[in-house]
Design a protein around this motif. Structure first.
Motif, PDB file in Angstrom:
ATOM      1  N   UNK A  95      58.572  40.627  52.918  1.00 40.94           N
ATOM      2  CA  UNK A  95      59.035  39.375  52.299  1.00 40.94           C
ATOM      3  C   UNK A  95      57.877  38.397  52.132  1.00 40.94           C
ATOM      4  N   UNK A  96      56.993  38.340  53.123  1.00 41.00           N
ATOM      5  CA  UNK A  96      55.819  37.462  53.024  1.00 41.00           C
ATOM      6  C   UNK A  96      54.954  37.873  51.828  1.00 41.00           C
ATOM      7  N   UNK A  97      54.764  39.177  51.648  1.00 39.25           N
ATOM      8  CA  UNK A  97      53.969  39.668  50.522  1.00 39.25           C
ATOM      9  C   UNK A  97      54.569  39.289  49.182  1.00 39.25           C
ATOM     10  N   UNK A  98      55.900  39.369  49.062  1.00 37.93           N
ATOM     11  CA  UNK A  98      56.578  38.997  47.818  1.00 37.93           C
ATOM     12  C   UNK A  98      56.382  37.516  47.527  1.00 37.93           C
ATOM     13  N   UNK A  99      56.518  36.677  48.544  1.00 40.81           N
ATOM     14  CA  UNK A  99      56.350  35.228  48.358  1.00 40.81           C
ATOM     15  C   UNK A  99      54.927  34.885  47.922  1.00 40.81           C
ATOM     16  N   UNK A 100      53.954  35.551  48.519  1.00 41.83           N
ATOM     17  CA  UNK A 100      52.559  35.309  48.138  1.00 41.83           C
ATOM     18  C   UNK A 100      52.337  35.684  46.674  1.00 41.83           C
ATOM     19  N   UNK A 101      52.907  36.809  46.250  1.00 45.65           N
ATOM     20  CA  UNK A 101      52.737  37.254  44.861  1.00 45.65           C
ATOM     21  C   UNK A 101      53.407  36.302  43.878  1.00 45.65           C
ATOM     22  N   UNK A 102      54.590  35.810  44.221  1.00 48.77           N
ATOM     23  CA  UNK A 102      55.333  34.914  43.323  1.00 48.77           C
ATOM     24  C   UNK A 102      54.648  33.559  43.216  1.00 48.77           C
ATOM     25  N   UNK A 103      54.223  33.016  44.341  1.00 47.79           N
ATOM     26  CA  UNK A 103      53.683  31.655  44.374  1.00 47.79           C
ATOM     27  C   UNK A 103      52.201  31.567  44.001  1.00 47.79           C
ATOM     28  N   UNK A 104      51.439  32.595  44.305  1.00 50.67           N
ATOM     29  CA  UNK A 104      49.997  32.480  44.054  1.00 50.67           C
ATOM     30  C   UNK A 104      49.354  33.744  43.544  1.00 50.67           C
ATOM     31  N   UNK A 105      50.146  34.637  42.918  1.00 53.70           N
ATOM     32  CA  UNK A 105      49.613  35.921  42.473  1.00 53.70           C
ATOM     33  C   UNK A 105      48.503  35.805  41.452  1.00 53.70           C
ATOM     34  N   UNK A 106      48.685  34.951  40.453  1.00 51.01           N
ATOM     35  CA  UNK A 106      47.683  34.822  39.385  1.00 51.01           C
ATOM     36  C   UNK A 106      46.357  34.317  39.922  1.00 51.01           C
ATOM     37  N   UNK A 107      46.418  33.290  40.764  1.00 58.84           N
ATOM     38  CA  UNK A 107      45.194  32.742  41.340  1.00 58.84           C
ATOM     39  C   UNK A 107      44.508  33.766  42.250  1.00 58.84           C
ATOM     40  N   UNK A 108      45.325  34.497  43.015  1.00 58.44           N
ATOM     41  CA  UNK A 108      44.785  35.473  43.944  1.00 58.44           C
ATOM     42  C   UNK A 108      44.055  36.590  43.216  1.00 58.44           C
ATOM     43  N   UNK A 109      44.656  37.102  42.160  1.00 51.61           N
ATOM     44  CA  UNK A 109      44.037  38.194  41.404  1.00 51.61           C
ATOM     45  C   UNK A 109      42.758  37.749  40.715  1.00 51.61           C
ATOM     46  N   UNK A 110      42.757  36.517  40.178  1.00 46.49           N
ATOM     47  CA  UNK A 110      41.548  35.982  39.529  1.00 46.49           C
ATOM     48  C   UNK A 110      40.423  35.794  40.522  1.00 46.49           C
ATOM     49  N   UNK A 111      40.785  35.316  41.713  1.00 48.47           N
ATOM     50  CA  UNK A 111      39.785  35.028  42.738  1.00 48.47           C
ATOM     51  C   UNK A 111      39.173  36.314  43.294  1.00 48.47           C
ATOM     52  N   UNK A 112      40.029  37.281  43.584  1.00 48.19           N
ATOM     53  CA  UNK A 112      39.556  38.508  44.214  1.00 48.19           C
ATOM     54  C   UNK A 112      38.842  39.418  43.213  1.00 48.19           C
ATOM     55  N   UNK A 113      39.420  39.587  42.044  1.00 47.72           N
ATOM     56  CA  UNK A 113      38.852  40.464  41.034  1.00 47.72           C
ATOM     57  C   UNK A 113      38.270  39.622  39.890  1.00 47.72           C
ATOM     58  N   UNK A 114      38.884  39.693  38.716  1.00 49.90           N
ATOM     59  CA  UNK A 114      38.454  38.900  37.559  1.00 49.90           C
ATOM     60  C   UNK A 114      39.703  38.469  36.793  1.00 49.90           C
ATOM     61  N   UNK A 115      39.596  37.534  35.848  1.00 52.02           N
ATOM     62  CA  UNK A 115      40.771  37.106  35.070  1.00 52.02           C
ATOM     63  C   UNK A 115      41.482  38.241  34.341  1.00 52.02           C
ATOM     64  N   UNK A 116      40.787  39.349  34.076  1.00 47.11           N
ATOM     65  CA  UNK A 116      41.433  40.491  33.418  1.00 47.11           C
ATOM     66  C   UNK A 116      42.631  40.992  34.215  1.00 47.11           C
TER      67      UNK A 116
ATOM     68  N   UNK B 283      47.530  47.430  43.135  1.00 43.20           N
ATOM     69  CA  UNK B 283      48.274  48.218  44.115  1.00 43.20           C
ATOM     70  C   UNK B 283      47.570  48.220  45.461  1.00 43.20           C
ATOM     71  N   UNK B 284      46.253  48.097  45.458  1.00 40.03           N
ATOM     72  CA  UNK B 284      45.518  48.138  46.720  1.00 40.03           C
ATOM     73  C   UNK B 284      45.794  46.920  47.585  1.00 40.03           C
ATOM     74  N   UNK B 285      46.304  45.865  46.988  1.00 42.94           N
ATOM     75  CA  UNK B 285      46.643  44.678  47.775  1.00 42.94           C
ATOM     76  C   UNK B 285      47.799  44.949  48.729  1.00 42.94           C
ATOM     77  N   UNK B 286      48.538  46.037  48.512  1.00 41.19           N
ATOM     78  CA  UNK B 286      49.584  46.441  49.441  1.00 41.19           C
ATOM     79  C   UNK B 286      48.999  46.837  50.794  1.00 41.19           C
TER      80      UNK B 286
END
Length: 432
Positions: A319-340, A270-273
């Motif tokens: 809209x930009x935020x939604x596109x980022x989440x759809x296209x690269x959300x998994x990679x972004x979350x792993x990179x910033x935090x952890x795979x969990x 949620x903090x990514x908002x």
């Protein structure tokens, strides 16, 4: 400090463009550092520690929002100078003390573990220092000197990050991290924010040193004036508390049904908002005094033009935020935090949808406040809070984090529709 000196400003206002640039830079640095604090807790610690820290914020935020009475917004849009800064300061000091008492009472009545209760208390203390700085920000915003607010935030952000990060790393405790955070905010308040307040009030020649500024800036304890100001601002205080509750109600249900671990996962996503809110906050804070002047002068054309421009920017960012989440959300979350965290990408996408609605609703909120439509906001956010609570109670026990994200979407959509309706009423009243 007499009334005449309080009404005199020694520094000129900046343009809307310059104010936006400064505010944007300040918000980027400060929000980025706050985000990094969460990342540090996630990397050095674990989701449980993130959950403890997030719970501290979730418990204290509604209390602080209520007692703040949104004085910064009231002060920034006080185009007719109905109240002096000494009045705003006196009321803020009073309500901040009340806020800390309420936070301690909540802790005493709760059944949290000792470690969690200590974190909540430490976060509450830090928030009190931040609250006092906020009233000085309102003074600077009123005079359209967002550069000085931005500089304060650019000092406070890195200092907060280093203080919390070092404390958590050395002690392995979020409690000591929160105490270090409060110390950092107190240092900035005493060494920079108060001095800026003295300068904008025309005390520059008398306040060369920060200690002299501290002596010169005095609250005025006029009970009748404070009562009138508190009564004027109370609806906004309740509204801001409800807004904070709307954001945190899902967190309360997650903590209750799923525990601190899943609360940490949800809060980190949620903090990514905040990335989008950085731009929203910069634009909204910079444009509020201008919107207020347009409305006070009954210039509905200029008011509408600026308001809908802001609303469109909010939609684009969403809209930009939604596109980022759809296209690269998994990679972004792993990179910033952890795979969990990356295992909950679907929740992240839904939260970005909620964010898009939130950005537009926030601009509508600035529009309502600029028009001085304070009391009309109260029934709106009561309804929104009821919607959020019902949605969270029904969806989170069955759907978990996805249910929480869906509850936030419903809440933000209701807020946007209601806010637009009130802004429409405000504009139509100018045409009569």
């Amino acid at each position: 400090m007499d009334a005449k000196s309080q009404q005199t400003t020694m520094i000129k206002s900046l343009s809307l463009r310059d104010n936006f640039i400064w505010t944007f830079i300040g918000n980027v640095v400060y929000s980025g550092c706050q985000w990094c604090m969460l990342i540090i807790v996630a990397k050095v610690g674990n989701p449980y520690m993130v959950g403890e820290f997030s719970l501290g914020l979730a418990i204290t935020a509604p209390v602080i929002m209520l007692t703040n009475l949104q004085l910064r917004g009231v002060q920034a849009t006080d185009a007719k100078r109905e109240y002096q800064f000494c009045d705003y300061l006196a009321l803020r000091l009073t309500t901040t003390m009340l806020a800390f008492i309420i936070i301690i009472f909540i802790i005493a009545m709760s059944k949290y573990k000792l470690s969690t209760a200590m974190v909540v208390a430490a976060v509450g203390l830090a928030k009190c220092f931040e609250s006092i700085s906020d009233v000085f920000y309102g003074l600077l915003q009123q005079h359209e000197r967002m550069d000085r607010i931005a500089i304060s935030m650019m000092i406070k952000g890195p200092l907060s990050l280093v203080s919390l990060g070092v404390a958590v790393y050395l002690t392995g405790s979020v409690f000591w991290g929160a105490l270090a955070l409060g110390a950092a905010w107190a240092i900035v308040l005493l060494s920079y924010d108060i001095h800026n307040g003295a300068m904008v009030l025309g005390e520059k020649e008398k306040c060369g040193m920060w200690l002299q500024s501290l002596i010169k800036i005095r609250p005025r304890w006029d009970i009748k004036t404070l009562y009138r100001l508190a009564w004027l601002a109370l609806p906004l205080g309740v509204v801001m508390m409800l807004i904070s509750l709307n954001a945190n109600i899902p967190r309360y249900f997650i903590q209750h049904y799923k525990g601190e671990y899943w609360l940490g996962i949800y809060s980190a996503m949620a903090y990514l908002m905040v990335a989008g809110r950085t731009v929203i906050g910069a634009l909204g804070q910079s444009a509020s005094p201008r919107l207020a002047k347009y409305y006070a002068s009954q210039d509905s054309v200029s008011y509408n033009k600026l308001f809908y421009k802001l609303l469109g920017i909010g939609a684009i960012i969403g809209v930009i935020g939604i596109l980022v989440a759809v296209l690269g959300g998994e990679m972004l979350l792993s990179l910033i935090y952890t795979p969990e965290y990356a295992q909950e990408t679907n929740v992240f996408v839904l939260l970005m949808v909620a964010a898009a609605l939130s950005y537009m609703a926030s601009f509508a909120g600035y529009g309502m406040t600029a028009a001085r439509y304070f009391r009309s906001q109260l029934p709106l956010f009561v309804i929104v809070t009821i919607i959020t609570t019902i949605a969270a109670a029904l969806l989170i026990p069955k759907l978990g984090l996805i249910g929480a994200a869906l509850a936030v979407i419903l809440s933000n959509f209701a807020q946007l529709i209601g806010s637009m309706y009130i802004v429409g009423l405000a504009v139509r009243s100018l045409k009569k």
